[in-house]
Scaffold this motif. Structure first.
Motif, short mmCIF file in Angstrom:
data_model
loop_
_atom_site.label_atom_id
_atom_site.label_comp_id
_atom_site.label_asym_id
_atom_site.label_seq_id
_atom_site.Cartn_x
_atom_site.Cartn_y
_atom_site.Cartn_z
N CYS A 50 0.82 -1.22 0.00
CA CYS A 50 0.00 0.00 0.00
C CYS A 50 0.86 1.27 0.00
O CYS A 50 0.38 2.34 -0.39
N HIS A 51 2.07 1.17 0.49
CA HIS A 51 2.98 2.33 0.52
C HIS A 51 4.15 2.06 -0.43
O HIS A 51 5.30 1.94 0.01
N GLY A 53 7.24 2.28 -2.74
CA GLY A 53 8.35 3.23 -2.85
C GLY A 53 8.86 3.73 -1.54
O GLY A 53 9.91 4.38 -1.49
N VAL A 54 8.16 3.44 -0.45
CA VAL A 54 8.61 4.00 0.83
C VAL A 54 9.94 3.38 1.26
O VAL A 54 10.75 4.01 1.95
N ALA A 55 10.18 2.14 0.85
CA ALA A 55 11.41 1.45 1.25
C ALA A 55 12.65 2.12 0.68
O ALA A 55 13.75 2.00 1.24
N SER A 56 12.48 2.83 -0.41
CA SER A 56 13.64 3.51 -1.02
C SER A 56 13.55 5.02 -0.87
O SER A 56 14.29 5.76 -1.51
N ALA A 57 12.62 5.48 -0.02
CA ALA A 57 12.39 6.92 0.12
C ALA A 57 13.52 7.57 0.91
O ALA A 57 14.02 7.00 1.88
N GLY A 58 13.89 8.75 0.50
CA GLY A 58 14.92 9.50 1.21
C GLY A 58 14.30 10.49 2.17
O GLY A 58 13.17 10.31 2.64
N ASP A 59 15.06 11.55 2.45
CA ASP A 59 14.64 12.54 3.43
C ASP A 59 13.61 13.51 2.86
O ASP A 59 12.97 14.25 3.61
N LEU A 63 5.00 11.50 0.27
CA LEU A 63 4.77 10.80 1.54
C LEU A 63 4.46 9.32 1.35
O LEU A 63 4.39 8.58 2.33
N HIS A 64 4.22 8.92 0.13
CA HIS A 64 3.91 7.51 -0.16
C HIS A 64 2.65 7.04 0.54
O HIS A 64 2.59 5.91 1.03
N LEU A 65 1.69 7.93 0.60
CA LEU A 65 0.38 7.51 1.11
C LEU A 65 -0.36 6.79 -0.01
O LEU A 65 -0.20 7.13 -1.18
N PRO A 66 -1.15 5.79 0.29
CA PRO A 66 -1.79 5.00 -0.76
C PRO A 66 -2.83 5.80 -1.53
O PRO A 66 -3.52 6.65 -0.98
N GLU A 67 -2.90 5.54 -2.82
CA GLU A 67 -3.93 6.12 -3.67
C GLU A 67 -5.10 5.14 -3.74
O GLU A 67 -4.95 3.96 -3.41
N SER A 68 -6.24 5.63 -4.19
CA SER A 68 -7.40 4.74 -4.33
C SER A 68 -7.10 3.59 -5.28
O SER A 68 -7.59 2.47 -5.11
N GLY A 69 -6.25 3.88 -6.28
CA GLY A 69 -5.89 2.83 -7.23
C GLY A 69 -5.20 1.65 -6.56
O GLY A 69 -5.33 0.50 -7.01
N THR A 70 -4.48 1.94 -5.51
CA THR A 70 -3.82 0.87 -4.77
C THR A 70 -4.86 0.02 -4.03
O THR A 70 -4.76 -1.20 -3.99
N CYS A 71 -5.85 0.68 -3.47
CA CYS A 71 -6.87 -0.04 -2.69
C CYS A 71 -7.66 -1.00 -3.58
O CYS A 71 -7.95 -2.13 -3.17
N VAL A 72 -7.99 -0.52 -4.78
CA VAL A 72 -8.88 -1.35 -5.62
C VAL A 72 -8.16 -2.55 -6.24
O VAL A 72 -8.82 -3.39 -6.86
N THR A 73 -6.87 -2.63 -6.06
CA THR A 73 -6.22 -3.86 -6.53
C THR A 73 -6.71 -5.07 -5.71
O THR A 73 -6.71 -6.20 -6.21
#
Lengths: 351, 202
Positions: A50-51, A53-59, A63-73
């Protein structure tokens, strides 16, 4: 039979009351279902599903908050065309994440290896609920040893601007106990510690720039705001001063008492005796003034200081009816002919 | 998880000396704390004053506090302790509940009971802060205090205030009516107003 029914009736009434008040108490938030992190974790959904890209996110960055498109998967039949996070989110979650991004130097990518990619190593409280998603500072300190940085107030290694951040401490420097009444001494002793989070503007919001501290009356419009002299303090001030000697002088000079008592007509020309019955008498039960004077001599001195001390001497001089005013175990390095000893120890003058 | 803290503060003259010992722990929605305080008053009287021979009576306080977030918008807390001064012990008790009317706590209700022992007083206080429009907030507060020993000062001291606040950007204004009957006056009514502007550094 009636006695047996009693507890059940009380329980039923309590349950009905809680159900009726669920919205008011915040147990039910407008009928919306807040996103359940725990249910997703237990269901085997990885955080990065759901988040992304957060694993490779820098400073910096999104924010890598989920989009609705992620939920509907997974939730392929949404019940509403509007964005999922419009309803299914804690109202503080996204603002909290944005606040952390703006005010903390934190790099998710650099924490992947030390945590073996396990987000729960830091976000432990996600398992308890969805109101505190940001890890407490204690979670950072479980790996990072920053004791030295804390001691020298070097917080900017992680905190961009603590004063601007405005986040109350969750795991250290909590303002415990009766902090409103005691903060003056703490601030005087370690102003630099206060300054790590508070600017002088914060102090001035209560204290004024050069004025004495403002009482609760000056923040009258906000009865929830902590204030030293809350509500009808004026009526109680004498009782509160006696209850804790020294508390008043944390902020006030003794002249403050005298000035106010003079302007209010408690002392001075035409003043009536402010002392209650039983203030001065022949028996210990009738001598409230001695106990009061020991606890708060500055209050007595505000009216009876200087020449007014002759009133005390008239009874408490050596051999007088008032007896010794010294506490048990009293000792002094002053010679008896020095002030103020010679006022009562008249024999000293003949030495 | 918990913490223990010891503060030793000697403010020199004229500030009093203070020793505070505290330990706190949190378990879920409940937070507990024990506190002990020793305060030496360091009275501000001249060394040549007769009042300097009375000694320096310290106060010692020991007590506990618990707070419980009973519901997302409902907090309940209580303090219980004893203060000892000059050999006399006096109880200090507070029970307080706060109900926030919205998630962010812009509106809230407070009810508080307080007991300060040792020829002290018992009081009840209720307060409300209710946003009535985007920039307007209505607040009201009521307190009733019953002194242990009235000594001709009145058997009950009521105090009430109602205020309306307007706040927009850097400006805020408030008007209030304060009414009380106290140990000094049978009745008193004050009208208060405040206008504020906040300047901030860029």
């Amino acid at each position: 039979m009636t006695a047996r029914r009693g507890p059940w009736m009380i329980a039923a009434v309590a349950a009905l009351a809680i159900a009726a008040c669920a919205g008011v108490l915040g147990l039910r938030r407008g009928g919306e279902r807040v996103f359940a992190h725990r249910a997703h974790v237990v269901g085997g959904v990885s955080c990065v599903t759901c988040h992304p890209g957060v694993a490779s996110a820098g400073d910096r960055g999104p924010l890598h908050l989920p989009e609705s498109g992620t939920c509907v998967t997974c939730h392929d039949k949404p019940h509403d065309p509007r964005p999922c996070l419009g309803c299914h989110t804690d109202p503080f979650a996204a603002p909290g994440a944005a606040d952390a991004r703006a005010h903390l130097r934190f790099d998710h990518a650099r924490h992947q290896a030390p945590t073996a990619g396990n987000c729960m190593r830091c976000h432990q409280q996600v398992a308890e609920g969805d109101t505190r998603l940001r890890p407490p500072m204690a979670a950072c300190w479980s790996c990072h040893e920053h004791d030295r940085a804390r001691d020298v107030r070097a917080c900017d290694g992680c905190h961009v601007d603590l004063a601007d951040e405005g986040t109350p401490p969750a795991s250290h420097i909590i303002h415990d106990g009766d902090f409103v009444n005691g903060h003056g001494q703490v601030a005087a002793a370690s102003a630099d510690l206060c300054g790590t989070c508070h600017t002088e503007r914060f102090c001035a919001s209560c204290h004024g720039v050069q004025a004495p501290p403002l009482a609760g009356r000056s923040v009258m419009a906000d009865p929830l705001r902590p204030a030293v002299h809350r509500a009808g303090f004026r009526s109680r001030h004498a009782d509160e001063a006696r209850a804790e000697p020294g508390a008043c002088t944390t902020c006030h000079q003794p002249e403050r008492c005298q000035g106010c008592h003079t302007s209010e007509g408690v002392i001075g020309a035409g003043a009536t005796n402010p002392h209650p019955p039983g203030w001065v008498g022949l028996t210990p039960m009738e001598n409230e003034h001695g106990r009061a004077a020991r606890r708060d001599p500055a209050a007595c001195a505000s009216c009876h200081g200087g020449a007014g001390e002759s009133l005390c001497v008239s009874c408490h001089q050596e051999g007088g009816v008032g007896g010794t005013p010294h506490p048990p175990g009293w000792s002094s390095r002053l010679p008896l002919e020095a002030m103020p000893c010679r006022l009562c120890h008249r024999g000293a003058l003949a030495l | 998880m918990g913490k223990v803290a010891l503060d030793l503060i000697d403010g020199g003259v004229p500030a009093p000396a203070l020793i505070e010992l505290g330990a706190a722990t949190r378990r879920g929605a409940v937070r507990g704390e024990v506190v002990a305080t020793y305060r030496s008053p360091a009275h501000l009287v001249p060394a040549t004053s007769l009042f300097s021979v009375l000694g320096d009576v310290p106060s010692t306080y020991g007590g506990a506090r618990a707070s419980w977030r009973a519901a997302p918008r409902l907090d309940v807390s209580g303090d219980a302790g004893v203060r000892v001064i000059d050999g006399d012990a006096a109880e200090h008790l507070v029970a307080r509940t706060t109900l926030r009317l919205d998630d962010r706590g812009r509106g809230a209700l407070i009810a508080e009971l307080r007991r300060s022992g040792g020829d002290g007083w018992t009081g009840a206080r209720a307060a409300a802060r209710v946003p009535v429009a985007a920039a307007w907030t209505l607040s009201t507060e009521l307190e009733l205090v019953i002194p242990d020993d009235a000594r001709g000062r009145g058997t009950i001291w009521p105090w009430a205030m109602t205020a309306m606040t307007w706040s927009r950007g850097v400006w805020d204004a408030a008007v209030a009516l304060e009414a009380s009957a106290s140990s000094e006056e049978r009745g008193r009514l004050d009208a208060l107003c405040r206008l504020g502007r906040r300047w901030e550094l860029p």
